[in-house]
Design a protein around this motif. Structure first.
Motif, PDB file in Angstrom:
ATOM      1  N   PRO A 188      -7.341 -36.531 -16.572  1.00 41.25           N
ATOM      2  CA  PRO A 188      -8.093 -36.727 -15.033  1.00 41.25           C
ATOM      3  C   PRO A 188      -7.809 -38.099 -14.368  1.00 41.25           C
ATOM      4  O   PRO A 188      -7.388 -38.870 -15.043  1.00 41.25           O
ATOM      5  CB  PRO A 188      -9.478 -37.018 -15.904  1.00 41.25           C
ATOM      6  CG  PRO A 188      -9.309 -37.330 -17.364  1.00 41.25           C
ATOM      7  CD  PRO A 188      -7.663 -37.234 -17.428  1.00 41.25           C
ATOM      8  N   ILE A 189      -7.714 -38.135 -13.300  1.00 50.14           N
ATOM      9  CA  ILE A 189      -7.264 -39.225 -12.326  1.00 50.14           C
ATOM     10  C   ILE A 189      -8.452 -39.523 -11.393  1.00 50.14           C
ATOM     11  O   ILE A 189      -8.769 -38.641 -10.287  1.00 50.14           O
ATOM     12  CB  ILE A 189      -6.144 -38.988 -11.560  1.00 50.14           C
ATOM     13  CG1 ILE A 189      -4.753 -38.774 -12.642  1.00 50.14           C
ATOM     14  CG2 ILE A 189      -5.543 -40.220 -10.707  1.00 50.14           C
ATOM     15  CD1 ILE A 189      -3.501 -38.295 -11.899  1.00 50.14           C
ATOM     16  N   ALA A 190      -9.047 -40.787 -11.509  1.00 54.20           N
ATOM     17  CA  ALA A 190     -10.052 -41.021 -10.414  1.00 54.20           C
ATOM     18  C   ALA A 190      -9.110 -41.733  -9.340  1.00 54.20           C
ATOM     19  O   ALA A 190      -8.792 -42.773  -9.781  1.00 54.20           O
ATOM     20  CB  ALA A 190     -11.239 -41.955 -11.206  1.00 54.20           C
ATOM     21  N   LEU A 191      -9.432 -41.483  -8.070  1.00 52.70           N
ATOM     22  CA  LEU A 191      -8.945 -42.343  -6.973  1.00 52.70           C
ATOM     23  C   LEU A 191      -9.906 -42.438  -5.927  1.00 52.70           C
ATOM     24  O   LEU A 191     -11.010 -41.690  -6.080  1.00 52.70           O
ATOM     25  CB  LEU A 191      -7.912 -41.383  -6.296  1.00 52.70           C
ATOM     26  CG  LEU A 191      -6.413 -41.066  -6.971  1.00 52.70           C
ATOM     27  CD1 LEU A 191      -5.474 -40.038  -6.301  1.00 52.70           C
ATOM     28  CD2 LEU A 191      -5.913 -42.386  -7.443  1.00 52.70           C
ATOM     29  N   ASN A 192      -9.586 -43.584  -4.938  1.00 56.75           N
ATOM     30  CA  ASN A 192     -11.145 -43.645  -4.435  1.00 56.75           C
ATOM     31  C   ASN A 192     -11.235 -42.481  -3.156  1.00 56.75           C
ATOM     32  O   ASN A 192     -10.323 -41.457  -2.801  1.00 56.75           O
ATOM     33  CB  ASN A 192     -10.839 -45.056  -3.526  1.00 56.75           C
ATOM     34  CG  ASN A 192      -9.593 -44.924  -2.531  1.00 56.75           C
ATOM     35  OD1 ASN A 192      -9.658 -43.966  -1.670  1.00 56.75           O
ATOM     36  ND2 ASN A 192      -8.867 -46.032  -2.633  1.00 56.75           N
ATOM     37  N   GLN A 193     -12.636 -42.416  -2.946  1.00 53.89           N
ATOM     38  CA  GLN A 193     -12.906 -41.356  -2.017  1.00 53.89           C
ATOM     39  C   GLN A 193     -11.949 -40.902  -0.722  1.00 53.89           C
ATOM     40  O   GLN A 193     -11.551 -39.653  -0.293  1.00 53.89           O
ATOM     41  CB  GLN A 193     -14.400 -41.585  -1.459  1.00 53.89           C
ATOM     42  CG  GLN A 193     -14.835 -40.423  -0.652  1.00 53.89           C
ATOM     43  CD  GLN A 193     -15.222 -39.210  -1.407  1.00 53.89           C
ATOM     44  OE1 GLN A 193     -16.007 -39.138  -2.517  1.00 53.89           O
ATOM     45  NE2 GLN A 193     -14.727 -37.977  -0.927  1.00 53.89           N
ATOM     46  N   ASP A 194     -11.278 -41.987   0.099  1.00 57.93           N
ATOM     47  CA  ASP A 194     -10.602 -41.867   1.101  1.00 57.93           C
ATOM     48  C   ASP A 194      -9.369 -40.935   0.817  1.00 57.93           C
ATOM     49  O   ASP A 194      -8.938 -40.295   1.544  1.00 57.93           O
ATOM     50  CB  ASP A 194     -10.325 -43.157   2.065  1.00 57.93           C
ATOM     51  CG  ASP A 194     -11.570 -43.762   2.279  1.00 57.93           C
ATOM     52  OD1 ASP A 194     -12.671 -43.003   2.537  1.00 57.93           O
ATOM     53  OD2 ASP A 194     -11.648 -44.945   2.804  1.00 57.93           O
ATOM     54  N   THR A 195      -8.658 -41.532  -0.307  1.00 56.14           N
ATOM     55  CA  THR A 195      -7.404 -40.996  -0.913  1.00 56.14           C
ATOM     56  C   THR A 195      -7.777 -39.710  -1.350  1.00 56.14           C
ATOM     57  O   THR A 195      -6.868 -38.567  -0.985  1.00 56.14           O
ATOM     58  CB  THR A 195      -6.790 -41.616  -2.049  1.00 56.14           C
ATOM     59  OG1 THR A 195      -7.047 -43.226  -1.823  1.00 56.14           O
ATOM     60  CG2 THR A 195      -5.550 -41.418  -2.544  1.00 56.14           C
ATOM     61  N   VAL A 196      -8.903 -39.261  -1.926  1.00 57.82           N
ATOM     62  CA  VAL A 196      -8.917 -37.877  -2.510  1.00 57.82           C
ATOM     63  C   VAL A 196      -9.436 -37.098  -1.197  1.00 57.82           C
ATOM     64  O   VAL A 196      -8.578 -35.893  -0.973  1.00 57.82           O
ATOM     65  CB  VAL A 196     -10.333 -37.856  -3.182  1.00 57.82           C
ATOM     66  CG1 VAL A 196     -10.655 -36.301  -3.443  1.00 57.82           C
ATOM     67  CG2 VAL A 196     -10.011 -38.512  -4.689  1.00 57.82           C
ATOM     68  N   SER A 197      -9.904 -37.608  -0.091  1.00 57.43           N
ATOM     69  CA  SER A 197     -10.205 -36.820   1.225  1.00 57.43           C
ATOM     70  C   SER A 197      -8.821 -36.423   1.829  1.00 57.43           C
ATOM     71  O   SER A 197      -8.635 -35.229   2.314  1.00 57.43           O
ATOM     72  CB  SER A 197     -10.854 -37.352   2.122  1.00 57.43           C
ATOM     73  OG  SER A 197     -12.366 -38.158   1.561  1.00 57.43           O
ATOM     74  N   GLU A 198      -8.125 -37.512   1.826  1.00 60.29           N
ATOM     75  CA  GLU A 198      -6.659 -37.374   2.568  1.00 60.29           C
ATOM     76  C   GLU A 198      -5.724 -36.265   1.792  1.00 60.29           C
ATOM     77  O   GLU A 198      -5.204 -35.170   2.376  1.00 60.29           O
ATOM     78  CB  GLU A 198      -6.000 -38.579   2.496  1.00 60.29           C
ATOM     79  CG  GLU A 198      -4.813 -38.857   3.322  1.00 60.29           C
ATOM     80  CD  GLU A 198      -3.929 -40.181   2.898  1.00 60.29           C
ATOM     81  OE1 GLU A 198      -4.737 -41.189   2.832  1.00 60.29           O
ATOM     82  OE2 GLU A 198      -2.717 -39.976   2.793  1.00 60.29           O
ATOM     83  N   LEU A 199      -5.769 -36.515   0.320  1.00 56.08           N
ATOM     84  CA  LEU A 199      -5.153 -35.613  -0.305  1.00 56.08           C
ATOM     85  C   LEU A 199      -5.605 -34.051  -0.011  1.00 56.08           C
ATOM     86  O   LEU A 199      -5.063 -33.001   0.006  1.00 56.08           O
ATOM     87  CB  LEU A 199      -5.501 -35.429  -1.808  1.00 56.08           C
ATOM     88  CG  LEU A 199      -4.492 -36.751  -2.236  1.00 56.08           C
ATOM     89  CD1 LEU A 199      -4.798 -36.683  -3.991  1.00 56.08           C
ATOM     90  CD2 LEU A 199      -3.067 -36.437  -2.113  1.00 56.08           C
TER      91      LEU A 199
END
Ligand code: SF4
Lengths: 470, 167
Positions: free
Chosen positions: B89-100
């Motif tokens: 499981p990888i937690a990344l910040n919201q912006d990066t996740v949205s970008e992905l």
């Protein structure tokens, strides 16, 4: 010596191995097993050619899936296989089991204490969230996942990170007719479902000290609904008295020795918790939840809230969603909410004292027209004891169904399901969407409040429904 | 979720979203689209895995073929259950996740390197992530937790003798 909390005392005594950068390896004194979370764990043992390390510290029963009407007719094929598997696994690995036909069968958190398996100072685990119930005895008891079940079966230990400690102090006395369930619902309503995240809670204060063991179990049972890993109460004379003469507790001189040890467990004066939360017992009134998590509740005299009453936009949104699911209008008095189902049971409130308090209200009255009401004792021995007092007749005469022991309508995993759109006054511990059935609407209450709702067909203050003399 | 084996949960993954009431695949749920059919990295929303103490959720992911889940945050128990079942499981910040989310179309490839704790795509590094060294070692070595514990057998025995457990 540094003063310590009971949580730290039990923890420190059970550390088998400790190293930098890793959780502690804790020894587990009692592992309770049931049919739903264990089959894959036993399968793991078999695949890896491992054994159960301490069958003598492992005990199994069937509760989640068991039918509560005709015992031998198991309609759901998966439930049937899960029960057969448990039987098979226990035989193969030498684990003692109280199966569906056994006189000791019941909800795992009801029979542990009944049999005296649950004792102060023990570390207790079970593949079930409400294992915290056993904390009432001053045990460190928490729920685990199936991988962990397998880990405990094969090693009798568990890797655990040291938890935070929280004291929840309940000052003063509960009002007459206000129950342990009302107290814990009020605690969760006040502090929220995340109050205990990452922590073990100790309940202290006068109101807790004055409780019977069964009341303490109700309180500890719902610790997880406040987000805590576990909840416990330092043991005292009430605890020892309850345990005396139970099948698995020591007897004679050994019992006195055990008491001497148990007395050392209580939190030392001056010990510090990471956090202290306080609530006044006097301010608590009978509670009813109106939403879709256990913190969404209030006094029976309150009204369904307006989402705008909350500051946080996130809260507003979740309240809106909850009210939509529950089909409730903001501003509706709780007492105007009609119910169609009543469930008295579950590991929170299915013990003899719970059934007695409901029966006291029901005696000589009739279940309201259009209401389906069930009483499901937590174990066979609760059922037998209740029948010996004639409680079954009281309930049946009033129009309640009197069932066999099991989890029943607490969760939609067996035949006892609340139909979509119907509203249930339930003495269980979770009111999540779909918990009692797809689209079913759950209101959590005490046994007395559930009984009163069954009679009135809507919520009402149980203290006002005076016992009839019959 | 009721089964007695660990395999076979994949067909139930997100069942209510992936299939309509008659059990037919819905084309408005993206796991059904051809371009995602062999995906092994799942990008998900906030507090992913919330409300599940049972391990059927990670088993379903594993069975479906997912090895990595990326989300802005995870529910505690779900996170642990993932690692224990070999899912990262990888937690990344919201912006990066949205970008992905917005990039992940038509053969977009994402690489996860656990030893470097880094997520990258063809254009280079996207983000780094944190993981407890204990979990990292377990995942990298493909250890199952039980064998690790059983290597401490002597200490468990000593503990039992010292505490007279069960007597
Ligand atoms: S009664 Fe309900 S909460 Fe308790 S163990 Fe059974 S299903 Fe879980």
């Amino acid at each position: 010596m540094e003063p310590k909390t009971i949580i730290e005392k039990i923890w420190d005594k059970h550390v088998v191995h400790q190293e930098e950068g890793s959780p502690d390896l804790l020894y587990i004194d009692l592992h309770l097993v049931h049919e739903v979370t264990s089959p894959q764990a036993f399968e793991g043992l078999r695949m890896n050619k491992r054994r159960v390390r301490r069958p003598d510290l492992t005990f199994a029963t069937m509760d989640h899936n068991v039918p509560t009407i005709a015992r031998h007719i198991i309609n759901d094929p998966v439930s049937k296989v899960q029960m057969e598997k448990l039987e098979e696994n226990c035989n193969e690995f030498g684990v003692e089991i109280a199966d569906i036909n056994h006189p000791d069968q019941g909800i795992v958190h009801v029979i542990g204490p009944e049999l005296g398996l649950t004792q102060p100072g023990k570390t207790i685990v079970c593949g079930d969230s409400h294992t915290s119930t056993h904390g009432a005895f001053g045990a460190l008891a928490f729920g685990i996942g199936t991988s962990e079940v397998e880990h405990v079966l094969s090693t009798q230990t568990l890797w655990q990170s040291r938890p935070k400690t929280i004291e929840i102090r309940v000052n003063g006395h509960l009002g007459s007719g206000v129950t342990a369930k009302d107290l814990i619902l009020a605690v969760i309503a006040k502090f929220g479902v995340n109050a205990g995240t990452g922590a073990v809670v100790e309940y202290t204060g006068e109101a807790i000290r004055n409780m019977t063991m069964e009341e303490r179990m109700t309180v500890c049972n719902m610790s997880i609904e406040a987000g805590a890993k576990a909840g416990l109460i330092s043991p005292d004379e009430t605890t020892f008295l309850y345990l005396k003469g139970k099948r698995h507790t020591p007897s004679g001189e050994a019992f006195d020795d055990a008491i001497a040890e148990w007395k050392k467990l209580a939190t030392d004066p001056g010990a510090e918790y990471d956090e202290v939360l306080e609530i006044g017992a006097e301010e608590i009134e009978p509670q009813v939840t109106w939403g879709t998590n256990p913190s969404m509740g209030s006094s029976v005299y309150a009204r369904v809230p307006f989402p705008e009453d909350y500051e946080d936009p996130g809260d507003q949104k979740s309240i809106k969603q909850a009210l939509a699911y529950m089909d409730l209008q903001p501003g509706t008095p709780i007492q105007n909410i009609d119910i169609q189902y009543v469930f008295i049971g579950s590991c929170t409130n299915s013990r003899l004292s719970d059934l007695r308090s409901a029966a006291e209200i029901v005696r000589g009255r009739k279940v309201h027209e259009g209401v389906t009401a069930l009483v499901v004792p937590g174990s066979k021995s609760v059922k037998n004891a209740a029948e010996a007092e004639g409680l079954d007749t009281v309930f049946k005469d009033a129009g309640f169904e009197w069932r066999e022991a099991g989890c029943s309508m607490c969760l939609a995993m067996n035949d006892d399901i609340v139909p979509p759109g119907e509203r249930c006054a339930s003495t269980s511990n979770r009111n999540f969407e779909g918990r009692q059935g797809n689209g079913a609407r759950t209101h959590l209450v005490s046994p007395a409040m559930a009984a009163a709702a069954a009679i009135e067909g809507r919520f009402t203050d149980a203290r006002k429904v005076k016992p009839l003399v019959v | 979720m009721k089964r007695i084996e660990r395999q076979g949960f994949g067909q139930f993954l997100f069942y209510n979203w992936r299939f309509d009431d008659d059990g037919h695949p819905r084309d408005d749920f993206n796991l059904n689209e051809d371009q995602y059919r062999n995906a092994s990295i799942l990008v998900a929303g906030k507090n992913f895995g919330c409300g599940s103490s049972r391990e059927h959720a990670p088993w379903a992911l594993l069975d479906y073929g997912f090895k990595v889940v990326i989300a802005p945050s995870f529910a505690d128990i779900f996170y642990n259950n993932c690692v224990k079942n070999g899912i990262l499981p990888i937690a990344l910040n919201q912006d990066t996740v949205s970008e992905l989310f917005s990039k992940s179309k038509n053969g977009y490839e994402l690489f996860v390197e656990l030893d470097k704790q880094q997520v990258s795509d063809a254009s280079g590094a996207v983000a780094t992530f944190n993981i407890d060294p204990y979990w990292k070692e377990m995942l990298l070595n493909g250890w199952d937790e039980v064998s690790r514990t059983l290597s401490l057998e002597d200490q468990i025995k000593q503990y039992e003798e010292k505490q007279l457990v069960g007597e």
